[in-house]
Design a protein around this motif. Structure first.
Motif, PDB file in Angstrom:
ATOM      1  N   TYR A  57     -22.088 -64.799  38.051  1.00  9.08           N
ATOM      2  CA  TYR A  57     -22.501 -63.688  38.908  1.00  9.08           C
ATOM      3  C   TYR A  57     -22.299 -62.315  38.272  1.00  9.08           C
ATOM      4  N   ASP A  58     -22.319 -62.233  36.971  1.00  2.75           N
ATOM      5  CA  ASP A  58     -22.139 -60.964  36.245  1.00  2.75           C
ATOM      6  C   ASP A  58     -20.817 -60.275  36.578  1.00  2.75           C
ATOM      7  N   GLN A  59     -19.854 -61.030  37.112  1.00  2.98           N
ATOM      8  CA  GLN A  59     -18.629 -60.390  37.574  1.00  2.98           C
ATOM      9  C   GLN A  59     -17.366 -61.239  37.439  1.00  2.98           C
ATOM     10  N   PHE A  60     -17.505 -62.516  37.209  1.00  2.00           N
ATOM     11  CA  PHE A  60     -16.347 -63.399  37.153  1.00  2.00           C
ATOM     12  C   PHE A  60     -16.288 -64.088  35.797  1.00  2.00           C
ATOM     13  N   LEU A  61     -15.169 -63.922  35.110  1.00  6.23           N
ATOM     14  CA  LEU A  61     -14.933 -64.631  33.868  1.00  6.23           C
ATOM     15  C   LEU A  61     -14.063 -65.840  34.203  1.00  6.23           C
ATOM     16  N   VAL A  62     -14.560 -67.015  33.850  1.00  5.28           N
ATOM     17  CA  VAL A  62     -13.812 -68.247  34.098  1.00  5.28           C
ATOM     18  C   VAL A  62     -13.451 -68.863  32.747  1.00  5.28           C
ATOM     19  N   ILE A  63     -12.173 -69.106  32.573  1.00  2.00           N
ATOM     20  CA  ILE A  63     -11.696 -69.817  31.394  1.00  2.00           C
ATOM     21  C   ILE A  63     -11.217 -71.176  31.877  1.00  2.00           C
ATOM     22  N   ALA A  64     -11.704 -72.228  31.200  1.00  2.00           N
ATOM     23  CA  ALA A  64     -11.357 -73.598  31.578  1.00  2.00           C
ATOM     24  C   ALA A  64     -10.677 -74.292  30.410  1.00  2.00           C
ATOM     25  N   LEU A  65      -9.716 -75.135  30.744  1.00  2.00           N
ATOM     26  CA  LEU A  65      -8.928 -75.816  29.734  1.00  2.00           C
ATOM     27  C   LEU A  65      -8.737 -77.274  30.123  1.00  2.00           C
ATOM     28  N   LYS A 100      -9.131 -56.422  46.239  1.00  2.00           N
ATOM     29  CA  LYS A 100     -10.545 -56.561  46.589  1.00  2.00           C
ATOM     30  C   LYS A 100     -10.889 -58.029  46.834  1.00  2.00           C
ATOM     31  N   VAL A 101     -11.624 -58.262  47.904  1.00  4.17           N
ATOM     32  CA  VAL A 101     -12.102 -59.597  48.254  1.00  4.17           C
ATOM     33  C   VAL A 101     -13.587 -59.638  47.933  1.00  4.17           C
ATOM     34  N   ALA A 102     -13.985 -60.652  47.188  1.00  2.00           N
ATOM     35  CA  ALA A 102     -15.397 -60.794  46.832  1.00  2.00           C
ATOM     36  C   ALA A 102     -16.104 -61.648  47.878  1.00  2.00           C
ATOM     37  N   ILE A 103     -17.205 -61.106  48.375  1.00  2.84           N
ATOM     38  CA  ILE A 103     -18.060 -61.846  49.305  1.00  2.84           C
ATOM     39  C   ILE A 103     -19.483 -61.797  48.766  1.00  2.84           C
ATOM     40  N   MET A 104     -20.332 -62.630  49.311  1.00  2.00           N
ATOM     41  CA  MET A 104     -21.735 -62.640  48.921  1.00  2.00           C
ATOM     42  C   MET A 104     -22.549 -62.119  50.097  1.00  2.00           C
ATOM     43  N   ARG A 105     -23.349 -61.101  49.814  1.00  6.05           N
ATOM     44  CA  ARG A 105     -24.236 -60.543  50.836  1.00  6.05           C
ATOM     45  C   ARG A 105     -25.603 -60.343  50.192  1.00  6.05           C
ATOM     46  N   ASN A 106     -26.628 -60.937  50.776  1.00  8.15           N
ATOM     47  CA  ASN A 106     -27.995 -60.834  50.252  1.00  8.15           C
ATOM     48  C   ASN A 106     -28.054 -61.231  48.775  1.00  8.15           C
ATOM     49  N   ASP A 107     -27.398 -62.347  48.446  1.00  3.48           N
ATOM     50  CA  ASP A 107     -27.371 -62.880  47.082  1.00  3.48           C
ATOM     51  C   ASP A 107     -26.745 -61.931  46.068  1.00  3.48           C
ATOM     52  N   GLU A 108     -25.898 -61.031  46.522  1.00  5.39           N
ATOM     53  CA  GLU A 108     -25.224 -60.101  45.634  1.00  5.39           C
ATOM     54  C   GLU A 108     -23.731 -60.106  45.946  1.00  5.39           C
ATOM     55  N   VAL A 109     -22.918 -60.079  44.885  1.00  3.82           N
ATOM     56  CA  VAL A 109     -21.472 -60.025  45.067  1.00  3.82           C
ATOM     57  C   VAL A 109     -21.087 -58.629  45.519  1.00  3.82           C
ATOM     58  N   THR A 130     -20.235 -65.758  56.336  1.00  3.14           N
ATOM     59  CA  THR A 130     -20.318 -64.944  55.123  1.00  3.14           C
ATOM     60  C   THR A 130     -19.641 -65.696  53.974  1.00  3.14           C
ATOM     61  N   PRO A 131     -20.354 -65.894  52.856  1.00  4.89           N
ATOM     62  CA  PRO A 131     -19.727 -66.567  51.713  1.00  4.89           C
ATOM     63  C   PRO A 131     -18.613 -65.709  51.109  1.00  4.89           C
ATOM     64  N   VAL A 132     -17.463 -66.345  50.895  1.00  2.00           N
ATOM     65  CA  VAL A 132     -16.276 -65.691  50.337  1.00  2.00           C
ATOM     66  C   VAL A 132     -15.867 -66.454  49.073  1.00  2.00           C
ATOM     67  N   PHE A 133     -15.441 -65.719  48.057  1.00  2.00           N
ATOM     68  CA  PHE A 133     -14.995 -66.332  46.804  1.00  2.00           C
ATOM     69  C   PHE A 133     -13.511 -66.655  46.892  1.00  2.00           C
ATOM     70  N   ASN A 134     -13.172 -67.901  46.643  1.00  2.00           N
ATOM     71  CA  ASN A 134     -11.793 -68.360  46.608  1.00  2.00           C
ATOM     72  C   ASN A 134     -11.377 -68.457  45.148  1.00  2.00           C
ATOM     73  N   TRP A 147     -15.278 -72.988  45.534  1.00  2.00           N
ATOM     74  CA  TRP A 147     -15.072 -71.612  45.081  1.00  2.00           C
ATOM     75  C   TRP A 147     -15.712 -70.623  46.042  1.00  2.00           C
ATOM     76  N   VAL A 148     -16.963 -70.851  46.397  1.00  2.00           N
ATOM     77  CA  VAL A 148     -17.659 -69.973  47.339  1.00  2.00           C
ATOM     78  C   VAL A 148     -17.823 -70.770  48.633  1.00  2.00           C
ATOM     79  N   VAL A 149     -17.126 -70.304  49.656  1.00  2.00           N
ATOM     80  CA  VAL A 149     -17.116 -71.025  50.931  1.00  2.00           C
ATOM     81  C   VAL A 149     -17.376 -70.047  52.075  1.00  2.00           C
ATOM     82  N   PRO A 150     -17.848 -70.564  53.221  1.00  2.00           N
ATOM     83  CA  PRO A 150     -17.997 -69.680  54.384  1.00  2.00           C
ATOM     84  C   PRO A 150     -16.639 -69.098  54.777  1.00  2.00           C
ATOM     85  N   ALA A 151     -16.639 -67.875  55.239  1.00  2.00           N
ATOM     86  CA  ALA A 151     -15.383 -67.194  55.608  1.00  2.00           C
ATOM     87  C   ALA A 151     -14.544 -68.036  56.563  1.00  2.00           C
TER      88      ALA A 151
END
Length: 160
Positions: A57-65, A100-109, A130-134, A147-151
């Protein structure tokens, strides 16, 4: 160790770093390049770690191990945090702002101030659906469905 994000086990451990703003295309390229180098050379007690990264989403860096071969040590995790701090300085972005809490509104973070969440719910700006990022998701397999779930299915459910 060179590996792609998709090659990692679904049980790979993940760390989600939320930027305090949408990243520009040029910044995304810097993050992709620098993070690829970091995870390629990331080690724990001199042993290579099987890790990869991805921007969402141009905003979250995820590092996986994938810790099946080698677990992350405290020093290895500290090294990753120091790396993220270096990115912050270079790009003038904050990946550790927990206010800051990230939510999704109109397909935008959208980032909402934590102190204003209850008021936003009361005014109907944030609804049960409202989709919320966990960002506490800790497994790669959970990025898709937890990760993205309804509020109403997040910690925000107490406000409804």
């Amino acid at each position: 160790m060179n590996i792609t994000f998709d090659e990692l086990s679904p049980d790979a451990r993940v760390w989600i770093f939320q930027a305090d703003r949408k990243l520009e295309t040029s910044e995304q390229q810097v993050i992709d390049d620098e993070t690829a180098l970091f995870v390629r050379d990331w080690k724990a007690h001199g042993k290579p770690l099987k890790a990869a990264s991805r921007l969402y989403y141009d905003q979250f860096l995820v590092i996986a191990l994938d810790e099946k071969e080698q677990e992350a040590t405290g020093c290895a995790i500290d090294t990753s945090v120091a790396f993220i701090r270096e990115l912050e300085k270079a790009l003038q972005v904050n990946f550790f702002d927990r206010s800051k809490v990230a939510i999704m509104r109109n397909d935008e973070v959208m980032l909402e101030n934590l102190k204003e969440i209850k008021d936003k719910v009361d005014k109907g700006h944030i609804t049960e659906d409202t989709p919320v990022f966990n960002n506490l998701v800790d497994k790669k397999k959970d990025l898709d469905n937890q990760w993205v779930v309804p509020a109403k299915k997040s910690w925000l459910n107490r406000y409804f």
